[in-house]
Enzyme design. Structure first.
Site, PDB file in Angstrom:
ATOM      1  N   TYR A  17      22.728  28.341  64.447  1.00 35.54           N
ATOM      2  CA  TYR A  17      21.430  28.992  64.289  1.00 35.54           C
ATOM      3  C   TYR A  17      21.206  30.061  65.353  1.00 35.54           C
ATOM      4  CZ  TYR A  17      16.341  29.495  64.410  1.00 35.54           C
ATOM      5  OH  TYR A  17      15.064  29.999  64.427  1.00 35.54           O
ATOM      6  N   ASP A  20      13.264  27.040  73.614  1.00 34.73           N
ATOM      7  CA  ASP A  20      14.422  26.268  74.084  1.00 34.73           C
ATOM      8  C   ASP A  20      15.432  27.143  74.817  1.00 34.73           C
ATOM      9  OD1 ASP A  20      16.269  27.390  72.001  1.00 34.73           O
ATOM     10  OD2 ASP A  20      14.969  26.282  70.647  1.00 34.73           O
ATOM     11  N   ASP A  63       0.594  33.253  73.495  1.00 28.39           N
ATOM     12  CA  ASP A  63       0.634  33.330  72.044  1.00 28.39           C
ATOM     13  C   ASP A  63       1.344  34.612  71.594  1.00 28.39           C
ATOM     14  OD1 ASP A  63      -0.529  32.444  69.349  1.00 28.39           O
ATOM     15  OD2 ASP A  63      -1.256  34.508  69.520  1.00 28.39           O
ATOM     16  N   GLY A  64       2.351  34.448  70.742  1.00 23.47           N
ATOM     17  CA  GLY A  64       3.155  35.590  70.315  1.00 23.47           C
ATOM     18  C   GLY A  64       2.365  36.605  69.507  1.00 23.47           C
ATOM     19  N   ASP A  70      11.812  33.491  66.660  1.00 27.68           N
ATOM     20  CA  ASP A  70      12.441  32.177  66.553  1.00 27.68           C
ATOM     21  C   ASP A  70      11.312  31.151  66.531  1.00 27.68           C
ATOM     22  OD1 ASP A  70      13.944  29.909  66.690  1.00 27.68           O
ATOM     23  OD2 ASP A  70      14.485  30.142  68.799  1.00 27.68           O
ATOM     24  N   SER A  98       9.086  27.858  64.686  1.00 26.99           N
ATOM     25  CA  SER A  98       9.204  26.691  63.816  1.00 26.99           C
ATOM     26  C   SER A  98       8.589  27.066  62.464  1.00 26.99           C
ATOM     27  CB  SER A  98       8.550  25.475  64.480  1.00 26.99           C
ATOM     28  OG  SER A  98       7.292  25.808  65.005  1.00 26.99           O
ATOM     29  N   TYR A 124      19.362  21.133  59.729  1.00 27.83           N
ATOM     30  CA  TYR A 124      18.123  21.692  59.179  1.00 27.83           C
ATOM     31  C   TYR A 124      17.980  21.220  57.732  1.00 27.83           C
ATOM     32  CZ  TYR A 124      17.311  24.757  63.206  1.00 27.83           C
ATOM     33  OH  TYR A 124      17.044  25.243  64.467  1.00 27.83           O
TER      34      TYR A 124
END
Lengths: 329, 329
Positions: free
Chosen positions: B94, B119, B177-178, B195, B197, B263
């Site tokens: 990924y 991560d 916050d993006g 990237d 979720s 996934y």
């Protein structure tokens, strides 16, 4: 051919994750709290689970545990010895790729043999070629377990789409052991497809060298074999050793893969072997010799000519293992 | 740009399998009888399960449920709100594809933004380019949840490989916050990678049009965006609608995919968008502009130039849905 191989000097099954004889412990319950759990020694520490609406069939045939259930979201599901063989939702991916990779890589397939594949799905795909770019003479299906064929015909009719009815003039059904059939075969074939369950349990003989040598002997010059080839993520060592052994039998040996969500790790592969000078020269089956004509293309849901080529491109870790001696790219 | 879009005339989240607000019911136990179960509204009727050796961390951050466990066969596993984010065994597939598809499709990436990715795995992959075919000026990582970064640094050190330490001279970490970051951004980027979720829960804003419009505004001419694009087998309608909406914002919109066993359905995709005349003319990011130099290639485990091209080839059912107006092939 090589005595050392015939004597089992290389035995690919020894390179599977475990040496257990069966996919699941006989005592493990398959369905718990309404969910089917696919736990198996070939994929330790992971298990796909599917929600079950209703069990339609559960029996023990002469060879294996046979389960069919209606799932919540994947249509009907066929399970042999605890391992998912197909779901109605995604079976087309596997059946199309296993059948069409060798069929379209071959310029003129006339006589085709399917070993295993008792659900009839690969047979259905092979028959699509007849009159659509190929003139089939005969397609032989050799399945060990009559009960798998019977259950599939009755409970999974869309999978065989009539191909198992015994009425198709070009189809011959043989209910017998595939390894024995190959040993005794006096016929020859352009394409041989082995649609077997995993290399443990009743299908184990279909993953051993004497079987592949008999397959080679029954293959016409220019012929192709396509073998269910397990998963790059789970069985890379088995794949590598098996391909090394097959390279001593065939003139070209390659690996391709496809996405099938309900198989372990969501991916399954195919070992493709060619016999004859043409494959020694061409070196690859990744370029299709024919394209699906329009009427056929509209029936296909996974395969197309670009998918054919892309299927032979492996992730780097797998490429290095499977083609270790390839010259510097 | 189009008012109708900005006003939410198309709202891709409405095309997900269900309209629940969260991936798992809060009360569902994640680990039962020693196995983690990934049951979620986005993949109804199916669940990957992984055998658990030991729970290393379980908390509720300001935004989500954060779980890290040591698995039997997949190394350590990071789970957010019940959904597997990565396992040490297959995370490279990924991270490499999400990072390298846009990075290698771009001829000269200098300024790179990663939104999400707390991560550190995508950051690790982006930094591989520095001095290896690209001269990076700055890489900004904008992650909402400081706890995800902290837990990853401590318990999954191989994933970020030091990239989250705050010591790399070209890395700037922004904990915020993006969507807000993008709205206020005065910087511009060559490559933007989201990237995130799934498009429910805290990352939902990263899948909505106002965010994509802000991304477009911050992208330099010739720039590329790569967005975590869910799964062809599970979310085809969402993918199709999202890509239709993105085509009204960007000059080129494509889909690519990769095999990631842990996934849902074993496959994940990427939506790749280009800005500028060069992408309107070239029409595809499937041909890499650069190749990994040898020293870098030896570090990669999934990506290579052929994998790059093959990733854009979709199964026929998905191709028809994603590129509906394509001329007859």
């Amino acid at each position: 051919m090589n005595e050392e191989i015939a004597d089992g000097g290389v035995h690919p099954s020894a390179h599977l994750p475990t040496d257990t004889n069966h996919v699941i412990p006989a005592a493990a319950p398959l369905i718990v709290d309404g969910w089917f759990h696919e736990r198996g020694a070939l994929w330790p520490g992971q298990a796909m689970t599917l929600q079950v609406d209703r069990v339609l069939h559960h029996s023990r045939s002469a060879y294996q545990d046979v389960l069919v259930f209606e799932s919540r979201a994947h249509g009907r599901v066929l399970v042999l010895d605890g391992a998912i063989q197909l779901t109605e939702r995604d079976e087309f991916a596997y059946q199309e790729m296993l059948a069409h990779l060798p069929m379209f890589a071959h310029s003129q397939p006339r006589r085709v043999l399917v070993v295993g594949g008792g659900d009839g799905g690969v047979l259905r795909e092979v028959l699509r070629h007849d009159g659509h770019g190929a003139e089939l003479e005969q397609v032989v299906l050799c399945e060990l377990d009559a009960q798998v064929m019977d259950v599939s015909r009755r409970l999974l009719p869309s999978v065989s789409a009539g191909a198992l009815d015994g009425t198709h003039p070009k189809v011959r059904l043989e209910v017998r052991d595939g390894a024995e059939f190959m040993r005794q075969a006096v016929e020859s074939f352009d394409v041989i497809i082995t649609d077997a369950s995993d290399p443990v349990g009743p299908a184990q003989v279909l993953f051993e060298l004497p079987f592949y040598q008999a397959v080679h002997a029954s293959l016409r010059d220019g012929g192709l074999v396509c073998v269910q080839g397990e998963c790059l993520w789970l069985h890379l060592e088995w794949i590598t050793v098996t391909m090394q052994a097959l390279r001593r039998v065939f003139d070209m040996v390659e690996y391709a893969c496809a996405s099938v969500p309900t198989y372990p790790s969501g991916q399954i592969g195919f070992i493709i072997c060619g016999k004859g000078d043409c494959w020694r020269q061409r070196r690859t089956a990744s370029v299709p010799a024919r394209e699906p004509p329009k009427a056929m293309r509209q029936q296909l849901r996974y395969y197309n000519s670009r998918v054919h080529q892309a299927a032979f491109v492996l992730p780097e870790f797998a490429h290095r293992a499977v083609y270790p001696v390839e010259e510097e790219r």
